[in-house]
Design a protein around this motif. Structure first.
Motif, PDB file in Angstrom:
ATOM      1  N   LEU A 157       0.819  -1.213   0.000  1.00 10.79           N
ATOM      2  CA  LEU A 157       0.000   0.000   0.000  1.00 10.79           C
ATOM      3  C   LEU A 157       0.852   1.262   0.000  1.00 10.79           C
ATOM      4  O   LEU A 157       1.969   1.257   0.524  1.00 10.79           O
ATOM      5  CB  LEU A 157      -0.881   0.037   1.255  1.00 10.79           C
ATOM      6  CG  LEU A 157      -1.876  -1.086   1.445  1.00 10.79           C
ATOM      7  CD1 LEU A 157      -2.498  -1.001   2.839  1.00 10.79           C
ATOM      8  CD2 LEU A 157      -2.945  -1.028   0.368  1.00 10.79           C
ATOM      9  N   LEU A 158       0.296   2.339  -0.516  1.00  7.22           N
ATOM     10  CA  LEU A 158       0.896   3.659  -0.444  1.00  7.22           C
ATOM     11  C   LEU A 158      -0.077   4.588   0.270  1.00  7.22           C
ATOM     12  O   LEU A 158      -1.252   4.653  -0.096  1.00  7.22           O
ATOM     13  CB  LEU A 158       1.200   4.203  -1.837  1.00  7.22           C
ATOM     14  CG  LEU A 158       2.134   3.371  -2.700  1.00  7.22           C
ATOM     15  CD1 LEU A 158       2.267   3.996  -4.085  1.00  7.22           C
ATOM     16  CD2 LEU A 158       3.491   3.205  -2.041  1.00  7.22           C
ATOM     17  N   VAL A 159       0.415   5.284   1.285  1.00  4.14           N
ATOM     18  CA  VAL A 159      -0.377   6.297   1.995  1.00  4.14           C
ATOM     19  C   VAL A 159       0.136   7.646   1.490  1.00  4.14           C
ATOM     20  O   VAL A 159       1.305   7.991   1.689  1.00  4.14           O
ATOM     21  CB  VAL A 159      -0.199   6.191   3.521  1.00  4.14           C
ATOM     22  CG1 VAL A 159      -1.077   7.226   4.233  1.00  4.14           C
ATOM     23  CG2 VAL A 159      -0.521   4.775   4.013  1.00  4.14           C
ATOM     24  N   VAL A 160      -0.744   8.398   0.835  1.00  6.18           N
ATOM     25  CA  VAL A 160      -0.340   9.592   0.095  1.00  6.18           C
ATOM     26  C   VAL A 160      -1.184  10.794   0.522  1.00  6.18           C
ATOM     27  O   VAL A 160      -2.422  10.728   0.486  1.00  6.18           O
ATOM     28  CB  VAL A 160      -0.528   9.341  -1.424  1.00  6.18           C
ATOM     29  CG1 VAL A 160      -0.156  10.564  -2.236  1.00  6.18           C
ATOM     30  CG2 VAL A 160       0.268   8.119  -1.867  1.00  6.18           C
ATOM     31  N   PRO A 161      -0.541  11.899   0.910  1.00  8.96           N
ATOM     32  CA  PRO A 161      -1.324  13.107   1.196  1.00  8.96           C
ATOM     33  C   PRO A 161      -1.921  13.660  -0.100  1.00  8.96           C
ATOM     34  O   PRO A 161      -1.296  13.575  -1.161  1.00  8.96           O
ATOM     35  CB  PRO A 161      -0.296  14.074   1.788  1.00  8.96           C
ATOM     36  CG  PRO A 161       1.024  13.572   1.348  1.00  8.96           C
ATOM     37  CD  PRO A 161       0.894  12.105   1.103  1.00  8.96           C
TER      38      PRO A 161
END
Length: 149
Positions: free
Chosen positions: A47-51
């Motif tokens: 997963l990527l957590v992106v603002p």
């Protein structure tokens, strides 16, 4: 925004995903962040957590958004552990800058599920450092902390 983050936002794939102008397999989102599957995963479930707001790296990210990214990353790690994907461990990885292997210059936190024998390794050659050098490094960091207060 530092380091020309505004101009970098034009043509930024993560900015496009954040506003649903580019395709992604979204897992979670709120007004501040979007979490989606990495298109080139290290392991299944990566997963990527992106603002949503464009920031190139840590220097460009405000503290509130940063804290939220890490908190959501924690939640995603828990979700991966509880999911039917059967992961046996989690790596949380931040690549900040080209020298740190950042390839998409929009801040993002990797949450990587790990499986026995998955083949991905993080091997660094670490050498013992002399105490005087460690003390000098510590002082350099303390000086930098003092200059940001």
């Amino acid at each position: 925004m530092a380091r020309n983050a505004r101009s970098a936002a034009q043509g930024c794939i993560f900015c496009a995903i954040a506003v649903r102008q580019a395709e992604a397999s979204v897992v979670h989102e709120d007004e501040t962040i979007v979490v989606f599957m990495d298109l080139n995963p290290v392991t299944p479930g990566h997963l990527l957590v992106v603002p949503r707001k464009h920031a190139v790296g840590l220097e460009d990210l405000d503290r509130v958004t940063s804290a939220h990214v890490w908190s959501v990353g924690h939640d995603m790690a828990q979700a991966l552990r509880r999911s039917r994907m059967g992961c046996e461990g989690i790596n949380v990885l931040l690549c900040d800058g080209e020298a740190a292997f950042q390839t998409v210059f929009h801040f993002h936190l990797h949450v990587i599920p790990r499986y026995a024998g998955d083949g991905w390794t993080v091997k660094a050659k670490s050498l013992k450092r002399e105490r005087s050098l460690l003390d000098s490094d510590a002082q350099a960091i303390k000086d930098a902390i003092a200059s940001t207060d």
